[in-house]
Motif scaffolding. Sequence first.
Motif, mmCIF file in Angstrom:
data_model
loop_
_atom_site.group_PDB
_atom_site.id
_atom_site.type_symbol
_atom_site.label_atom_id
_atom_site.label_comp_id
_atom_site.label_asym_id
_atom_site.label_seq_id
_atom_site.Cartn_x
_atom_site.Cartn_y
_atom_site.Cartn_z
ATOM 1 N N PRO A 80 3.607 -5.088 -14.018
ATOM 2 C CA PRO A 80 4.267 -3.800 -14.262
ATOM 3 C C PRO A 80 5.453 -3.914 -15.220
ATOM 4 O O PRO A 80 6.207 -4.889 -15.182
ATOM 5 N N GLN A 81 5.582 -2.902 -16.066
ATOM 6 C CA GLN A 81 6.713 -2.792 -16.990
ATOM 7 C C GLN A 81 6.833 -4.003 -17.909
ATOM 8 O O GLN A 81 7.930 -4.463 -18.222
ATOM 9 N N THR A 82 5.680 -4.515 -18.357
ATOM 10 C CA THR A 82 5.681 -5.635 -19.300
ATOM 11 C C THR A 82 4.664 -5.378 -20.399
ATOM 12 O O THR A 82 3.781 -4.526 -20.286
ATOM 13 N N ILE A 83 4.804 -6.149 -21.466
ATOM 14 C CA ILE A 83 3.834 -6.182 -22.559
ATOM 15 C C ILE A 83 3.318 -7.611 -22.650
ATOM 16 O O ILE A 83 4.112 -8.562 -22.680
ATOM 17 N N ALA B 245 0.821 -1.207 0.000
ATOM 18 C CA ALA B 245 0.000 0.000 0.000
ATOM 19 C C ALA B 245 0.860 1.264 0.000
ATOM 20 O O ALA B 245 1.966 1.300 0.540
ATOM 21 N N GLY B 246 0.325 2.289 -0.615
ATOM 22 C CA GLY B 246 1.004 3.574 -0.723
ATOM 23 C C GLY B 246 0.692 4.195 -2.061
ATOM 24 O O GLY B 246 -0.151 3.691 -2.827
ATOM 25 N N LYS B 247 1.343 5.275 -2.361
ATOM 26 C CA LYS B 247 1.108 5.965 -3.623
ATOM 27 C C LYS B 247 1.784 5.212 -4.760
ATOM 28 O O LYS B 247 3.010 5.068 -4.790
ATOM 29 N N VAL B 248 0.980 4.709 -5.689
ATOM 30 C CA VAL B 248 1.514 3.942 -6.819
ATOM 31 C C VAL B 248 1.046 4.558 -8.132
ATOM 32 O O VAL B 248 0.019 5.248 -8.185
ATOM 33 N N HIS B 249 1.809 4.284 -9.175
ATOM 34 C CA HIS B 249 1.450 4.738 -10.518
ATOM 35 C C HIS B 249 0.898 3.548 -11.288
ATOM 36 O O HIS B 249 1.613 2.574 -11.535
ATOM 37 N N GLN B 250 -0.387 3.603 -11.617
ATOM 38 C CA GLN B 250 -1.017 2.518 -12.361
ATOM 39 C C GLN B 250 -1.422 3.041 -13.731
ATOM 40 O O GLN B 250 -2.214 3.985 -13.843
ATOM 41 N N ALA B 251 -0.865 2.438 -14.765
ATOM 42 C CA ALA B 251 -1.136 2.903 -16.128
ATOM 43 C C ALA B 251 -0.995 1.742 -17.102
ATOM 44 O O ALA B 251 -0.186 0.834 -16.895
ATOM 45 N N GLY B 252 -1.791 1.772 -18.148
ATOM 46 C CA GLY B 252 -1.715 0.741 -19.172
ATOM 47 C C GLY B 252 -2.391 1.196 -20.444
ATOM 48 O O GLY B 252 -3.157 2.166 -20.439
ATOM 49 N N LEU C 179 -1.128 -5.815 -24.847
ATOM 50 C CA LEU C 179 -1.437 -4.889 -23.774
ATOM 51 C C LEU C 179 -0.151 -4.510 -23.050
ATOM 52 O O LEU C 179 0.684 -5.375 -22.759
ATOM 53 N N GLU C 180 -0.020 -3.225 -22.732
ATOM 54 C CA GLU C 180 1.180 -2.751 -22.049
ATOM 55 C C GLU C 180 0.830 -2.233 -20.656
ATOM 56 O O GLU C 180 -0.221 -1.632 -20.445
ATOM 57 N N ASN C 181 1.729 -2.485 -19.711
ATOM 58 C CA ASN C 181 1.630 -1.924 -18.368
ATOM 59 C C ASN C 181 2.910 -1.120 -18.126
ATOM 60 O O ASN C 181 3.987 -1.695 -17.988
ATOM 61 N N ASP C 182 2.788 0.203 -18.111
ATOM 62 C CA ASP C 182 3.960 1.036 -17.861
ATOM 63 C C ASP C 182 3.887 1.684 -16.483
ATOM 64 O O ASP C 182 4.491 2.738 -16.231
ATOM 65 N N GLY C 183 3.133 1.049 -15.573
ATOM 66 C CA GLY C 183 3.021 1.531 -14.205
ATOM 67 C C GLY C 183 3.834 0.690 -13.249
ATOM 68 O O GLY C 183 4.719 -0.081 -13.647
ATOM 69 N N SER C 184 3.516 0.806 -11.946
ATOM 70 C CA SER C 184 4.242 0.058 -10.916
ATOM 71 C C SER C 184 3.354 -0.960 -10.211
ATOM 72 O O SER C 184 3.766 -1.545 -9.209
ATOM 73 N N LEU C 185 2.141 -1.181 -10.741
ATOM 74 C CA LEU C 185 1.203 -2.130 -10.148
ATOM 75 C C LEU C 185 0.483 -2.876 -11.256
ATOM 76 O O LEU C 185 0.144 -2.292 -12.298
#
Length: 307
Positions: A229-232, A166-173, A194-200
């Motif tokens: 995270p950080q995968t395609i 838990a905490g402040k995370v960057h979630q993006a895809g 599909l790409e995930n360029d976040g940290s979760l």
Amino acid sequence: MRRTAFYPLVAVSLLTISVFATHLALAASPVPGTKILTITPATTKPSIKPGASSSGKFQIINQGTGDYPVHIYAAPYTVHGEEYTPDFTPVPGKPNAASWLQFAVTQANILPNQTLDVPYTVTVPAGTAPGGYYAVAFAETKSSGSGHQGVIINERVGEIFYIQVAGKVHQAGKLLSWSSKFWQQPPLSASLRLENDGSLDYASNVTIVVRDIFGRAKYSLNTSKEVLPQTIRHVPISWSGAPPLGLFKVTGTITLPGNITKGLPTKYVLVMSPLVRITGIAVVAILVAYGFGRRLSRMRRSKKTAA
């Protein structure tokens, strides 16, 4: 005489297509497999603060006919490539989330048709950065291979832990690509990346619908794919029941982080099996030869009349 020979050839060609289509339909019938050892649930997603713990349990079910001694342990979980080949070895320089898992039971003998409850505790070390961390709990058993005396087969099932610190995370895809070739042979296929360029990690709900040219749904797929995270991640779509010949529209939707639903552009696909192509070419060749023969016959009659 030529006309009499022409029609049987066309009939044989159409009959060949029909028989081939029936063969494909029978070949596509699924054959159910037999499971001996299962684990439930298959995944879990605890959210834990740094320095805190979370507890729960999973179940191991023996669906076989004999006793199964099992060893229960944890391993790191990562993936390689867009096909998501799993890797259960530690990544140098990164936290090993498997070390956070503790099991109340590590060895057991499960009787036939019995279920073993395995309580566990996940403890996140203090100071761990917010984000996603991944491990898998394995239940492994060893059994003698049938027909091969002395051969030992390792069987294991696992539950994946998608641990969110838990905490402040960057979630993006985002959707990197959506493709399907126009001209295909069965099975009908399409492809998502599909790409995930976040940290979760995030779960993308994928819905695919294949319709014929009249708008009638012929095939649908509803699945959920975890993107780390950080995968395609490549998501292949395949309709094994596609007929040997047909024109179809492929559409669908996916979900992305932030409760975003994205529509997939319509793809038109012409399915034509190799046998249909060969038969079609043969029919066209017969028609051309027949037309040429008719024309040549008329020319000869014209010459005789002129003479």
